[in-house]
Design a protein around this motif. Structure first.
Motif, PDB file in Angstrom:
ATOM      1  N   VAL A 260      -7.329  17.900  31.254  1.00 40.10           N
ATOM      2  CA  VAL A 260      -6.947  19.303  31.103  1.00 40.10           C
ATOM      3  C   VAL A 260      -7.127  19.724  29.644  1.00 40.10           C
ATOM      4  O   VAL A 260      -6.540  19.118  28.742  1.00 40.10           O
ATOM      5  CB  VAL A 260      -5.479  19.528  31.535  1.00 40.10           C
ATOM      6  CG1 VAL A 260      -5.008  20.929  31.153  1.00 40.10           C
ATOM      7  CG2 VAL A 260      -5.336  19.319  33.034  1.00 40.10           C
ATOM      8  N   GLY A 261      -7.940  20.743  29.429  1.00 44.68           N
ATOM      9  CA  GLY A 261      -8.027  21.367  28.128  1.00 44.68           C
ATOM     10  C   GLY A 261      -7.052  22.524  28.071  1.00 44.68           C
ATOM     11  O   GLY A 261      -6.935  23.289  29.025  1.00 44.68           O
ATOM     12  N   PHE A 262      -6.339  22.643  26.953  1.00 47.56           N
ATOM     13  CA  PHE A 262      -5.411  23.764  26.829  1.00 47.56           C
ATOM     14  C   PHE A 262      -5.489  24.289  25.398  1.00 47.56           C
ATOM     15  O   PHE A 262      -6.542  24.148  24.755  1.00 47.56           O
ATOM     16  CB  PHE A 262      -3.990  23.372  27.265  1.00 47.56           C
ATOM     17  CG  PHE A 262      -3.273  22.397  26.377  1.00 47.56           C
ATOM     18  CD1 PHE A 262      -2.121  22.763  25.702  1.00 47.56           C
ATOM     19  CD2 PHE A 262      -3.725  21.085  26.220  1.00 47.56           C
ATOM     20  CE1 PHE A 262      -1.446  21.884  24.887  1.00 47.56           C
ATOM     21  CE2 PHE A 262      -3.041  20.180  25.411  1.00 47.56           C
ATOM     22  CZ  PHE A 262      -1.906  20.587  24.741  1.00 47.56           C
ATOM     23  N   TYR A 263      -4.462  24.928  24.880  1.00 51.22           N
ATOM     24  CA  TYR A 263      -4.562  25.637  23.612  1.00 51.22           C
ATOM     25  C   TYR A 263      -3.296  25.429  22.796  1.00 51.22           C
ATOM     26  O   TYR A 263      -2.210  25.206  23.342  1.00 51.22           O
ATOM     27  CB  TYR A 263      -4.783  27.143  23.835  1.00 51.22           C
ATOM     28  CG  TYR A 263      -3.686  27.782  24.665  1.00 51.22           C
ATOM     29  CD1 TYR A 263      -2.561  28.349  24.053  1.00 51.22           C
ATOM     30  CD2 TYR A 263      -3.739  27.786  26.058  1.00 51.22           C
ATOM     31  CE1 TYR A 263      -1.540  28.900  24.800  1.00 51.22           C
ATOM     32  CE2 TYR A 263      -2.717  28.338  26.814  1.00 51.22           C
ATOM     33  CZ  TYR A 263      -1.619  28.889  26.180  1.00 51.22           C
ATOM     34  OH  TYR A 263      -0.606  29.416  26.927  1.00 51.22           O
TER      35      TYR A 263
ATOM     36  N   ALA B 293      -5.603  14.913  28.203  1.00 53.26           N
ATOM     37  CA  ALA B 293      -5.507  16.309  27.787  1.00 53.26           C
ATOM     38  C   ALA B 293      -6.261  16.478  26.475  1.00 53.26           C
ATOM     39  O   ALA B 293      -6.457  15.522  25.722  1.00 53.26           O
ATOM     40  CB  ALA B 293      -4.052  16.730  27.616  1.00 53.26           C
ATOM     41  N   ALA B 294      -6.701  17.697  26.210  1.00 55.64           N
ATOM     42  CA  ALA B 294      -7.504  17.958  25.023  1.00 55.64           C
ATOM     43  C   ALA B 294      -7.230  19.354  24.497  1.00 55.64           C
ATOM     44  O   ALA B 294      -6.885  20.264  25.256  1.00 55.64           O
ATOM     45  CB  ALA B 294      -8.996  17.800  25.357  1.00 55.64           C
ATOM     46  N   LEU B 295      -7.413  19.513  23.192  1.00 57.97           N
ATOM     47  CA  LEU B 295      -7.270  20.805  22.527  1.00 57.97           C
ATOM     48  C   LEU B 295      -8.618  21.266  21.993  1.00 57.97           C
ATOM     49  O   LEU B 295      -9.474  20.438  21.640  1.00 57.97           O
ATOM     50  CB  LEU B 295      -6.271  20.712  21.375  1.00 57.97           C
ATOM     51  CG  LEU B 295      -4.794  20.656  21.753  1.00 57.97           C
ATOM     52  CD1 LEU B 295      -3.952  20.323  20.522  1.00 57.97           C
ATOM     53  CD2 LEU B 295      -4.330  21.968  22.374  1.00 57.97           C
ATOM     54  N   PRO B 296      -8.817  22.578  21.895  1.00 60.02           N
ATOM     55  CA  PRO B 296     -10.113  23.100  21.448  1.00 60.02           C
ATOM     56  C   PRO B 296     -10.282  23.021  19.931  1.00 60.02           C
ATOM     57  O   PRO B 296      -9.325  23.138  19.168  1.00 60.02           O
ATOM     58  CB  PRO B 296     -10.084  24.564  21.913  1.00 60.02           C
ATOM     59  CG  PRO B 296      -8.631  24.912  21.920  1.00 60.02           C
ATOM     60  CD  PRO B 296      -7.896  23.659  22.293  1.00 60.02           C
ATOM     61  N   VAL B 297     -11.541  22.828  19.532  1.00 63.21           N
ATOM     62  CA  VAL B 297     -11.933  22.849  18.126  1.00 63.21           C
ATOM     63  C   VAL B 297     -13.076  23.853  17.997  1.00 63.21           C
ATOM     64  O   VAL B 297     -14.076  23.752  18.720  1.00 63.21           O
ATOM     65  CB  VAL B 297     -12.389  21.461  17.642  1.00 63.21           C
ATOM     66  CG1 VAL B 297     -12.875  21.531  16.188  1.00 63.21           C
ATOM     67  CG2 VAL B 297     -11.256  20.443  17.780  1.00 63.21           C
ATOM     68  N   VAL B 298     -12.895  24.832  17.123  1.00 67.13           N
ATOM     69  CA  VAL B 298     -13.951  25.814  16.870  1.00 67.13           C
ATOM     70  C   VAL B 298     -14.923  25.219  15.859  1.00 67.13           C
ATOM     71  O   VAL B 298     -14.542  24.902  14.731  1.00 67.13           O
ATOM     72  CB  VAL B 298     -13.370  27.139  16.337  1.00 67.13           C
ATOM     73  CG1 VAL B 298     -14.495  28.118  15.984  1.00 67.13           C
ATOM     74  CG2 VAL B 298     -12.426  27.756  17.364  1.00 67.13           C
TER      75      VAL B 298
END
Length: 200
Positions: free
Chosen positions: A62-65, A90-95
């Protein structure tokens, strides 16, 4: 929790104009979100509905924020989901750069964090992964599950670039449900979760 439904009386839902420039609508909705009554109760109900939905979906990553600007904080829900069955991630976004899809990097509650682009915390040195579900914050959303974000287009680009496309779960508040006019690049969510339940 029962699925959400539209109010019987349309006047119960705030009506917003649809300006050609979405910035005015976005500003209006952010103000609306910041002024929510019973925020704690709304967040508790969103957490319950989101936890229930994640258990129903056959997803493994699951990607979330990371929450900003009075967004619902999904970290506790995701942490509990991680502990439910072995093999969940689980993973978090990187711009990486403007106008590009997001990268996602593994996260646990113990992951060291660093400041990323725009000052938003990101995992420090963890593996990049491709989630099969994304929990996506909504500044506003429509009954047909289109979302209004902050205007960067990161999530639309991410959903369009991944194959197979991840399950898209929008998170919003009922006060920010609006009759959005979808733009050509907009992609609908499969689900919207609010304090009233889930919209499928």
């Amino acid at each position: 929790m029962l699925p959400a439904k539209a109010p019987d009386n349309p006047s119960d839902t705030p009506q917003f104009s649809l300006p050609e420039d979405r910035r005015a609508l976005r500003t209006q909705l952010l103000t609306q979100r910041a002024a929510l009554a019973d925020r704690a109760g709304a967040d508790r109900r969103i957490a319950e509905a989101l936890a229930e939905l994640l258990e129903r979906l056959a997803v493994h990553c699951v990607g979330f924020y990371w929450p900003i600007q009075q967004e619902f904080d999904a970290r506790a829900v995701v942490a509990r989901w991680l502990g439910g069955l072995p093999g969940r991630r689980a993973a978090l976004p990187v711009v990486i750069a403007p106008a590009t899809p997001l990268d996602f990097h593994l996260w646990t509650p113990d992951t060291p964090m660093r400041a990323g682009r725009y000052g938003i915390p990101v995992p420090d040195g963890t593996e990049a992964v491709m989630p099969d579900a994304l929990i996506i914050p909504c500044v506003g959303f429509s009954a047909d599950k289109f979302r209004l974000g902050y205007g960067g287009g990161f999530y639309d680009r991410t959903l369009a670039a991944q194959s197979p496309r991840p399950v898209a779960i929008g998170i919003g508040y009922e006060a920010c449900r609006v009759p959005l006019r979808a733009a050509p690049h907009d992609l609908p969510m499969e689900w919207i979760v609010t304090e009233a339940g889930t919209i499928a």
